[in-house]
Design an enzyme around this catalytic site. Sequence first.
Site, PDB file in Angstrom:
ATOM      1  N   CYS A  73       0.828  -1.210   0.000  1.00  0.00           N
ATOM      2  CA  CYS A  73       0.000   0.000   0.000  1.00  0.00           C
ATOM      3  C   CYS A  73       0.860   1.257   0.000  1.00  0.00           C
ATOM      4  O   CYS A  73       0.468   2.290  -0.537  1.00  0.00           O
ATOM      5  CB  CYS A  73      -0.946   0.008   1.194  1.00  0.00           C
ATOM      6  SG  CYS A  73      -0.103   0.051   2.787  1.00  0.00           S
TER       7      CYS A  73
ATOM      8  N   HIS B  24      -1.748   1.469   7.836  1.00  0.00           N
ATOM      9  CA  HIS B  24      -2.058   1.479   6.410  1.00  0.00           C
ATOM     10  C   HIS B  24      -1.654   2.817   5.803  1.00  0.00           C
ATOM     11  O   HIS B  24      -1.650   3.853   6.478  1.00  0.00           O
ATOM     12  CB  HIS B  24      -3.557   1.258   6.230  1.00  0.00           C
ATOM     13  CG  HIS B  24      -3.998   0.981   4.830  1.00  0.00           C
ATOM     14  ND1 HIS B  24      -3.336   0.132   3.983  1.00  0.00           N
ATOM     15  CD2 HIS B  24      -5.071   1.457   4.122  1.00  0.00           C
ATOM     16  CE1 HIS B  24      -3.979   0.087   2.820  1.00  0.00           C
ATOM     17  NE2 HIS B  24      -5.025   0.890   2.888  1.00  0.00           N
TER      18      HIS B  24
ATOM     19  N   ASN C 250      -8.050   5.272  -0.452  1.00  0.00           N
ATOM     20  CA  ASN C 250      -7.537   4.000   0.061  1.00  0.00           C
ATOM     21  C   ASN C 250      -7.082   3.131  -1.113  1.00  0.00           C
ATOM     22  O   ASN C 250      -7.883   2.820  -1.998  1.00  0.00           O
ATOM     23  CB  ASN C 250      -8.654   3.294   0.846  1.00  0.00           C
ATOM     24  CG  ASN C 250      -8.195   2.013   1.500  1.00  0.00           C
ATOM     25  OD1 ASN C 250      -7.141   1.475   1.200  1.00  0.00           O
ATOM     26  ND2 ASN C 250      -9.017   1.496   2.407  1.00  0.00           N
TER      27      ASN C 250
END
Length: 718
Positions: free
Chosen positions: A151, A306, A330
């Site tokens: 990520c 994250h 996201n």
Amino acid sequence: MISRAEGTRRQGRLHNLPATSLNPETTTEPSSWREILRRWCPGKGRMLSPSSAPMPERGWQTTGATGSLQKVKKFNSQDFRELRALCLSQGLLFEDATFPAHSSSIGARLLPQEELWQIQWKRPTELQRNPYLIMDGVSRFDIMQGEIGDCWMLAALGSLTLRKQFLENVLPKDQGFQDDYAGIFHFRFWQYGEWVDVVIDDRLPILNGRYLFVHPRTSNEFWPSLLEKAYAKLRGSYQNLNGGYLSDALVDLTGGVQVQFSLRDPPPDLKEILKAADRSQCLMGCSTPGQARRNIELKNGIVQGHAYTITGAVKIPYKNGWKHIIRIWNPWGHGEWKGPWSDNSHQWDRVEPKYREALLRNKDDGEFWMSYENFQEQFSWLYICNSTPTFLDFGDEHCSVWSLTSYTNLWSQGLPTRKSHYSSAGAASTNPQYFFKVLDHDPNTYNVAISLMQKHAEGMQDEKNLKIGFFLSMENSRVLKQIFFRTRDVTSYLTLSPGTYSVLPAAAEEQEFQFLLRIFIRNQDHHESSYSLTSPRLPMDIPRENQDSSYKALFLKYAKQDSTIDALQLQQLLNEVILKDEMTSLGGRFSFDSCRSILALMDLNSNGRLTLQEFGSLWQRLTKYMDIFIREDRNHSGFLDAAELKNAIQAAGLASDGRLVRLLALRYGDAGGRLGFCDFLCCMLRLDTMSHAFQNLAKGGSQILMTAMEWLTLVMYT
């Protein structure tokens, strides 16, 4: 899915720091022009201290750009065009032996062994009937994260899709599935000061009929999957993407400078920095606290540990005032914030329709809005990156100009460590400092950013980062700031008052390896000459005996038996020592005639030879003008044009006007009016000597009186 904690990095801010004259009626005729100068310029005949920086450090130096796309390095020496042409001529699809369709490219620890053996490698042409590299443009919504925890890289990539000026550097247009398809693609990434072109084949890992890693939202669009594969190849394997630093990915995709801000202790002007960053087209990302590998999704929709992309920051009218809100994406491609300012929150009901229609996108695509206050509560770090630090330009209605100077060099064993602190002894006197000048500043704005990057050996991963940093000092003064972190890249932004500063790179461990130092200086007056960057030097506090030996050794090497140097020996010395520097050698060699002129300007005894004392005076000026020449030769051509010559004269503290500069360019320059270093040195030595002679003779006035013989003695020998 995984965003390695960036540690407890803090970016600091520094606030404001706190002759005799000749009387022609009473003086006898001098026997030499040097005797005239002795009386005009008392002190000219005495020994001058040699430069404290004998020669520029032999590190690679550039100014202005962060690597050129005209000189892209071929990763693994693979040439995309040649390989594609070869495949097309043979009717074959490319198979990359340097990153094969094998478990070694995945990595041994990323998946259980039984799953590694089940992986199939398929080309997009096998997965889709009509694949495309790009469909309807490139968008962050094309990306959907797979099983790997990258990520941190995808958040940077999502931001890249918003900045077309950077995207085109990374994703070349000369490829696709429709024309000249040969199963080969290439992407570019920035690595330690240069762009690198990475070639891959298009075989993608598939597990149980699904994409193992990034998969496209549109089934037949493959740029995200192929770009991810190229980045995995650059870093050694897909496994090496399983956790990393968002800050590193931002730099790798842009070649820019990045800064991290702790949201637990943010600077008071962070809102303004965010708006300036959005306005100036910066890349932005953020990360949440928590254990990265667990990926716990809170009830409010935020994932712990994250990385996210920041896609917008605005201030809108709300109720009776204004509200700062931030848009975030996201990389999962789904999973959104459920609190205030989310897609269905009642706050949007109180927003004017024109703002609501322009900003709100009510889709489950992973993108959402939240207030600045909630952003600070839910996230731990903010990352901003651009080619120059434009995110520090808040409050400026115009786009500021930032100058950049880069240095690549080697840390030597015994460099000062945090334990040994900063000192003038030992390693501190054997490793280079880098000097820069600030000529003006606004106490309310940042005007300097310093970025230090350690260059990893091939295959070295983030876990092996050394703790690096730098000491910042005013010239010949105390240390103003020191900053150290165990990261690949350490960056600090500062507000510095006018003065000369030095940067000393350092490491906490005694290990030899390469580094890249970049110094950005804001130009408030929008003129290139407002700031003056100097060349790298050895520390100013080298013991005096070492200074003396630097020019004494040269003198003794070339001197005659009577311990003097004549014009022929001076010519040999200058060509063999000074012209080792590439920038000073491009303009040609020192001729015998030019060396006779140089010698005459320094010849106190008018005997056609230089003593050690006279040579010491010449060496001090020579190193001074060499620094100025390299600094003002901004395009590294090896020459100064008339405008650069004018800046060089000003940097030397000498007076000039447009007419004089034109005459000097005509007298000392080539057919185009350009001066190489040899001609520049002759010009500056003469201008310096004559300027001081006039100032001392005129006693502060604008006229002097001389006899004809005095005038002829002065002008004919020099």
